[in-house]
Motif scaffolding. Sequence first.
Motif, PDB file in Angstrom:
ATOM      1  N   VAL A  33       0.844  -1.192   0.000  1.00 19.41           N
ATOM      2  CA  VAL A  33       0.000   0.000   0.000  1.00 19.41           C
ATOM      3  C   VAL A  33       0.881   1.245   0.000  1.00 19.41           C
ATOM      4  O   VAL A  33       1.806   1.355   0.821  1.00 19.41           O
ATOM      5  CB  VAL A  33      -0.925   0.019   1.235  1.00 19.41           C
ATOM      6  N   THR A  60      -3.505   4.794  -1.945  1.00 20.20           N
ATOM      7  CA  THR A  60      -4.598   5.430  -1.221  1.00 20.20           C
ATOM      8  C   THR A  60      -4.210   6.851  -0.846  1.00 20.20           C
ATOM      9  O   THR A  60      -3.060   7.122  -0.507  1.00 20.20           O
ATOM     10  CB  THR A  60      -4.987   4.613   0.030  1.00 20.20           C
ATOM     11  N   GLU A  83      -7.387   3.817  -4.450  1.00 18.21           N
ATOM     12  CA  GLU A  83      -8.452   3.963  -3.454  1.00 18.21           C
ATOM     13  C   GLU A  83      -8.321   5.386  -2.910  1.00 18.21           C
ATOM     14  O   GLU A  83      -7.512   5.658  -2.021  1.00 18.21           O
ATOM     15  CB  GLU A  83      -8.313   2.928  -2.338  1.00 18.21           C
ATOM     16  N   HIS A  87      -8.776   6.811   3.531  1.00 19.84           N
ATOM     17  CA  HIS A  87      -7.954   5.626   3.786  1.00 19.84           C
ATOM     18  C   HIS A  87      -8.818   4.573   4.487  1.00 19.84           C
ATOM     19  O   HIS A  87      -9.253   4.792   5.636  1.00 19.84           O
ATOM     20  CB  HIS A  87      -6.755   5.969   4.684  1.00 19.84           C
ATOM     21  N   ARG A  88      -9.074   3.459   3.838  1.00 21.13           N
ATOM     22  CA  ARG A  88      -9.881   2.400   4.433  1.00 21.13           C
ATOM     23  C   ARG A  88      -8.986   1.393   5.149  1.00 21.13           C
ATOM     24  O   ARG A  88      -8.002   0.912   4.579  1.00 21.13           O
ATOM     25  CB  ARG A  88     -10.699   1.676   3.364  1.00 21.13           C
ATOM     26  N   LEU A  91      -7.749  -1.982   3.633  1.00 18.02           N
ATOM     27  CA  LEU A  91      -6.654  -2.048   2.662  1.00 18.02           C
ATOM     28  C   LEU A  91      -5.407  -2.675   3.262  1.00 18.02           C
ATOM     29  O   LEU A  91      -4.520  -3.144   2.531  1.00 18.02           O
ATOM     30  CB  LEU A  91      -6.319  -0.645   2.142  1.00 18.02           C
TER      31      LEU A  91
END
Length: 469
Positions: A33, A60, A83, A87-88, A91
Amino acid sequence: MPAVISSAPWRPRPNPDAATIAAIGDLSGKRVVVMGLGRFGGGIGAARWLAAHDARVIVTDLADRAALSDSIAQLADIDLRFELGGHRADLLTDAALVVVSPAVPQERSPFFAEIVRRNVPWTTEINLFLARCPATVIGVTGSAGKSTTTAMIHAGLSASWSGGACYMGGNIGRSLLADVAEMSERDVVVLELSSFQLADLPRIARRPELAVLVNAFPHHIDRHGSFDAYVDAKLNIIRGATACTPVVIGGHDDRLIARVRDVADSFGGSIIRAGDEPPPTGLTLPGAHNADNARCATVVCRLLGLDADRTAAALREFRGLPHRLEFVGLFNGVRYYNDSKATCPTTATASLRAFDRPVIALMGGKARDVSLDLLQSAIRESARSLFCFGGGGAILADAVRLDATCGPRPVIEIAATFGEAVASACRAARDGDIVLLVPGFESYDEFPNYEHRGRAFAEIVKRFHHVND
């Protein structure tokens, strides 16, 4: 023939950080990520490098696709997933690594807290590069002038370096991760490093083989919390360095020199005070601050064994960087300069004092709570007229009007927009004048960054003179 750097007694052989490389390991097929794509190259460089190593890359960012359109376009040719707009936490599921942007305020980021809570390995783009770079690295930091100094050093190297290839990157806007595979021990890298990038440098063992600290004054206090903490982050450029690493310090700040000496003594580093150098002659760039930058570059090039005459010639020919006292043009006898990068009172003060006559100054931007005492003095000394824009400009205009210091005050005009301020300054200028964009504040009220503001200034000036000639 200039000396080859590998024979210099002060310089240890560059040693890629094997422990860090081993800890990250092979990324092929693994989820990685990138937290924070941004607009200045580091996130783009990290994403491209990770994809080239066959990682499954997810980018992200809190910003949306429209805000990041330029950066996204630069990644259109590689296979990755975006994404955006937040920020999820999911992830991070099965993530082997997170590359965190230096722009992320880690102590205030819930997503970063989740990275730590889940014990997901994380690093930064600059650490990925330094851990793998086989070349000699010259690290340059400071509160102002570090980009110009970085570029001046690179100009000096380009003029007479014969040891290998010369690279320039880092905070100046270009990631060098993609170049690592082509680098060798004979090459040299000039790397600009911000306090945000340096804050995480202790996570790896590698340090620059030569360090330059141009200056230090209060900056980014909202991020670091205090000036002492800010300087501490800057000093990571040498903290943990190998024996005999030279440290070049600009200016004559005895308190800064004392702080550097405390750290340098721990590893036997030598301190060279560039401020003691004779003043350079014939520079194209105006201002005492640029003379200080050139002194730092001169010392570095001498340490590398480069030809002094070629170095001096390269510095005389150096035209500067965009948005840093950039000469826009001469129109109807009026010289226009773009210093949109002058986003704080200290840098704006240096810019105002760079010329041999009072200027027509364009100042303002996003309002913030900073001391304007030094800037007010420079305005009274160096500005004949002051055209203000944005909330910062309104605050500055009030401060100058209420200044009880004896002496003439500049003519002050407050404009509704940046464009109106520039046009008014163009109308007021006469043959022999200097019109200087020297905001003193950040650009985020009307522009996404200082580059957009600087380009807008140049476009408005050229359009005005085309229409009104």
